[in-house]
Design a protein around this motif. Structure first.
Motif, PDB file in Angstrom:
ATOM      1  N   VAL A 178       0.873  -1.123   0.178  1.00 56.91           N
ATOM      2  CA  VAL A 178      -0.025  -0.068   0.064  1.00 56.91           C
ATOM      3  C   VAL A 178       1.015   1.283  -0.008  1.00 56.91           C
ATOM      4  O   VAL A 178       0.545   2.268  -0.864  1.00 56.91           O
ATOM      5  CB  VAL A 178      -0.811   0.073   1.192  1.00 56.91           C
ATOM      6  N   ALA A 179       2.065   1.146   0.683  1.00 53.67           N
ATOM      7  CA  ALA A 179       2.733   2.474   0.838  1.00 53.67           C
ATOM      8  C   ALA A 179       3.417   2.570  -0.652  1.00 53.67           C
ATOM      9  O   ALA A 179       3.467   3.862  -1.074  1.00 53.67           O
ATOM     10  CB  ALA A 179       3.966   2.217   1.795  1.00 53.67           C
ATOM     11  N   ILE A 180       4.005   1.739  -1.192  1.00 57.32           N
ATOM     12  CA  ILE A 180       4.441   1.725  -2.498  1.00 57.32           C
ATOM     13  C   ILE A 180       3.478   2.108  -3.284  1.00 57.32           C
ATOM     14  O   ILE A 180       3.762   2.918  -4.398  1.00 57.32           O
ATOM     15  CB  ILE A 180       5.041   0.317  -2.893  1.00 57.32           C
ATOM     16  N   VAL A 181       2.371   1.495  -3.738  1.00 58.61           N
ATOM     17  CA  VAL A 181       1.354   1.946  -4.469  1.00 58.61           C
ATOM     18  C   VAL A 181       0.758   3.476  -4.456  1.00 58.61           C
ATOM     19  O   VAL A 181       0.955   4.101  -5.512  1.00 58.61           O
ATOM     20  CB  VAL A 181       0.125   1.043  -4.374  1.00 58.61           C
ATOM     21  N   ALA A 182       0.747   3.928  -3.124  1.00 57.13           N
ATOM     22  CA  ALA A 182       0.439   5.313  -2.993  1.00 57.13           C
ATOM     23  C   ALA A 182       1.552   6.152  -3.292  1.00 57.13           C
ATOM     24  O   ALA A 182       1.354   7.231  -4.014  1.00 57.13           O
ATOM     25  CB  ALA A 182       0.146   5.401  -1.389  1.00 57.13           C
ATOM     26  N   TRP A 183       2.750   5.806  -3.299  1.00 57.76           N
ATOM     27  CA  TRP A 183       4.061   6.742  -3.706  1.00 57.76           C
ATOM     28  C   TRP A 183       3.892   6.662  -5.159  1.00 57.76           C
ATOM     29  O   TRP A 183       4.182   7.860  -5.644  1.00 57.76           O
ATOM     30  CB  TRP A 183       5.231   6.122  -3.149  1.00 57.76           C
ATOM     31  N   GLY A 184       3.758   5.460  -5.816  1.00 56.89           N
ATOM     32  CA  GLY A 184       3.423   5.726  -7.225  1.00 56.89           C
ATOM     33  C   GLY A 184       2.651   6.430  -7.723  1.00 56.89           C
ATOM     34  O   GLY A 184       2.653   6.973  -8.833  1.00 56.89           O
ATOM     35  N   PHE A 229       9.178  -2.613  -7.378  1.00 59.50           N
ATOM     36  CA  PHE A 229       9.079  -2.210  -8.942  1.00 59.50           C
ATOM     37  C   PHE A 229       7.637  -2.195  -9.412  1.00 59.50           C
ATOM     38  O   PHE A 229       7.052  -1.162  -9.764  1.00 59.50           O
ATOM     39  CB  PHE A 229       9.922  -2.718  -9.765  1.00 59.50           C
ATOM     40  N   VAL A 230       7.007  -3.695  -9.141  1.00 60.55           N
ATOM     41  CA  VAL A 230       5.694  -3.665  -9.908  1.00 60.55           C
ATOM     42  C   VAL A 230       4.623  -2.902  -9.175  1.00 60.55           C
ATOM     43  O   VAL A 230       3.959  -2.032  -9.885  1.00 60.55           O
ATOM     44  CB  VAL A 230       5.452  -5.368  -9.646  1.00 60.55           C
ATOM     45  N   PRO A 231       4.344  -2.966  -7.977  1.00 60.81           N
ATOM     46  CA  PRO A 231       3.350  -2.012  -7.505  1.00 60.81           C
ATOM     47  C   PRO A 231       3.561  -0.429  -7.681  1.00 60.81           C
ATOM     48  O   PRO A 231       2.629   0.249  -7.855  1.00 60.81           O
ATOM     49  CB  PRO A 231       3.295  -2.262  -5.911  1.00 60.81           C
ATOM     50  N   GLY A 232       4.829  -0.063  -7.628  1.00 58.62           N
ATOM     51  CA  GLY A 232       5.241   1.168  -7.688  1.00 58.62           C
ATOM     52  C   GLY A 232       4.944   1.695  -9.382  1.00 58.62           C
ATOM     53  O   GLY A 232       4.243   2.585  -9.364  1.00 58.62           O
ATOM     54  N   VAL A 233       5.024   0.804 -10.193  1.00 58.23           N
ATOM     55  CA  VAL A 233       4.829   1.129 -11.633  1.00 58.23           C
ATOM     56  C   VAL A 233       3.188   1.179 -11.973  1.00 58.23           C
ATOM     57  O   VAL A 233       2.667   1.718 -12.604  1.00 58.23           O
ATOM     58  CB  VAL A 233       5.408   0.292 -12.694  1.00 58.23           C
ATOM     59  N   TRP A 290      11.766   4.233 -10.927  1.00 61.53           N
ATOM     60  CA  TRP A 290      11.171   3.118 -10.011  1.00 61.53           C
ATOM     61  C   TRP A 290      12.060   1.875  -9.986  1.00 61.53           C
ATOM     62  O   TRP A 290      12.231   1.280  -9.051  1.00 61.53           O
ATOM     63  CB  TRP A 290       9.794   2.858 -10.172  1.00 61.53           C
ATOM     64  N   LEU A 291      12.611   1.700 -11.259  1.00 56.74           N
ATOM     65  CA  LEU A 291      13.627   0.483 -11.260  1.00 56.74           C
ATOM     66  C   LEU A 291      14.894   0.595 -10.423  1.00 56.74           C
ATOM     67  O   LEU A 291      15.426  -0.173  -9.770  1.00 56.74           O
ATOM     68  CB  LEU A 291      13.792   0.187 -12.894  1.00 56.74           C
ATOM     69  N   LYS A 292      15.496   1.952 -10.578  1.00 59.09           N
ATOM     70  CA  LYS A 292      16.637   2.136  -9.653  1.00 59.09           C
ATOM     71  C   LYS A 292      16.190   2.145  -8.379  1.00 59.09           C
ATOM     72  O   LYS A 292      17.104   1.631  -7.566  1.00 59.09           O
ATOM     73  CB  LYS A 292      17.250   3.444 -10.237  1.00 59.09           C
ATOM     74  N   ALA A 293      15.180   2.642  -7.809  1.00 60.47           N
ATOM     75  CA  ALA A 293      14.731   2.833  -6.480  1.00 60.47           C
ATOM     76  C   ALA A 293      14.663   1.215  -6.049  1.00 60.47           C
ATOM     77  O   ALA A 293      14.962   0.945  -4.887  1.00 60.47           O
ATOM     78  CB  ALA A 293      13.681   3.356  -6.425  1.00 60.47           C
ATOM     79  N   ALA A 294      14.011   0.312  -6.740  1.00 65.15           N
ATOM     80  CA  ALA A 294      13.679  -0.971  -6.413  1.00 65.15           C
ATOM     81  C   ALA A 294      14.786  -1.638  -6.394  1.00 65.15           C
ATOM     82  O   ALA A 294      15.239  -2.540  -5.195  1.00 65.15           O
ATOM     83  CB  ALA A 294      12.592  -1.748  -7.455  1.00 65.15           C
ATOM     84  N   ILE A 295      16.126  -1.613  -7.199  1.00 61.57           N
ATOM     85  CA  ILE A 295      17.218  -2.443  -7.116  1.00 61.57           C
ATOM     86  C   ILE A 295      18.021  -1.778  -5.779  1.00 61.57           C
ATOM     87  O   ILE A 295      18.344  -2.665  -5.086  1.00 61.57           O
ATOM     88  CB  ILE A 295      17.845  -2.179  -8.403  1.00 61.57           C
ATOM     89  N   ALA A 296      18.261  -0.550  -5.683  1.00 61.68           N
ATOM     90  CA  ALA A 296      18.801   0.001  -4.638  1.00 61.68           C
ATOM     91  C   ALA A 296      18.169  -0.230  -3.312  1.00 61.68           C
ATOM     92  O   ALA A 296      18.731  -0.920  -2.420  1.00 61.68           O
ATOM     93  CB  ALA A 296      19.140   1.645  -4.676  1.00 61.68           C
ATOM     94  N   GLY A 297      16.754  -0.070  -3.211  1.00 65.64           N
ATOM     95  CA  GLY A 297      15.872  -0.803  -1.827  1.00 65.64           C
ATOM     96  C   GLY A 297      16.300  -2.018  -1.672  1.00 65.64           C
ATOM     97  O   GLY A 297      16.127  -2.264  -0.569  1.00 65.64           O
ATOM     98  N   GLY A 298      16.109  -2.851  -2.653  1.00 61.50           N
ATOM     99  CA  GLY A 298      16.138  -4.504  -2.483  1.00 61.50           C
ATOM    100  C   GLY A 298      17.501  -4.895  -1.927  1.00 61.50           C
ATOM    101  O   GLY A 298      17.678  -5.613  -1.021  1.00 61.50           O
ATOM    102  N   LEU A 299      18.578  -4.205  -2.499  1.00 60.49           N
ATOM    103  CA  LEU A 299      19.794  -4.719  -2.270  1.00 60.49           C
ATOM    104  C   LEU A 299      20.199  -4.084  -0.623  1.00 60.49           C
ATOM    105  O   LEU A 299      20.696  -4.763   0.159  1.00 60.49           O
ATOM    106  CB  LEU A 299      20.979  -4.236  -3.153  1.00 60.49           C
ATOM    107  N   GLY A 300      20.141  -2.846  -0.584  1.00 64.92           N
ATOM    108  CA  GLY A 300      20.181  -2.026   0.675  1.00 64.92           C
ATOM    109  C   GLY A 300      19.540  -2.857   1.829  1.00 64.92           C
ATOM    110  O   GLY A 300      19.992  -2.914   2.870  1.00 64.92           O
TER     111      GLY A 300
END
Length: 168
Positions: free
Chosen positions: A46-52, A123-127, A76-86
């Motif tokens: 819900v937080a991701i979809v709302a921000w997207g 990535f998916v809910p953000g997009v 959103w792809l860059k944010a997802a990769i960095a957020g996932g790895l971090g």
């Protein structure tokens, strides 16, 4: 700060916080995991979809023409990769602290399988949120497009006045 860095830090931190809360809850209430896991997942999505959605709405308002919008997919792809790895790295480090139970996963797992799940989860809910925000704002713009323009005043045509013949 770049927009994708803000999203990566915010959503990665939310992921770690939810994993930590879930870890504490599973230690003290192990029989309630059936509803706590989906609850944490729903909060994150819900937080991701709302921000997207907010991103898509702001972009459509800035660029009403769909052909000239900002490339939010790469953001959103860059944010997802960095957020996932971090988040995987931070969760692995927090797992070494006493009283933290985050699954005892190894670094390789956290940076591959765990991070790939979080990347897709961001990535998916953000997009989807971006698409919904753009679509709904575009519909609103089209619906109010005529109403936003100044209305022309409609005055009836004056009745033609026939000239009276002079001297009759």
């Amino acid at each position: 700060m770049n927009a994708w860095v803000l999203r990566a830090v915010g959503l990665g931190a939310l992921t770690v916080v939810l994993r930590t809360l879930l870890g504490f809850a599973m230690v003290y209430w192990p029989t309630n995991g059936g509803w706590m896991r989906p609850l944490c997942l729903i909060v994150l999505v819900v937080a991701i979809v709302a921000w997207g959605y907010l991103d898509g709405r702001a972009d459509r308002r800035a660029h009403p023409d769909p052909e000239h919008g900002t490339d939010l997919t790469m953001r959103w792809l860059k944010a997802a990769i960095a957020g996932g790895l971090g988040s995987g790295l931070v969760a692995w480090l927090l797992d070494f602290l006493p009283k933290f139970d985050l699954g005892d996963n190894g670094l390789l797992f956290e940076l591959t399988a765990g991070a790939s799940f979080i990347v897709l989860l961001i990535f998916v809910p953000g997009v989807i949120g971006v698409a919904a925000g753009r679509w709904l704002t575009g519909r609103e713009h089209k619906k109010n497009g005529g109403a936003g323009a100044p209305a022309e005043s409609v005055t009836p045509d004056p009745e033609p006045v026939s000239p009276e013949p002079a001297g009759v």
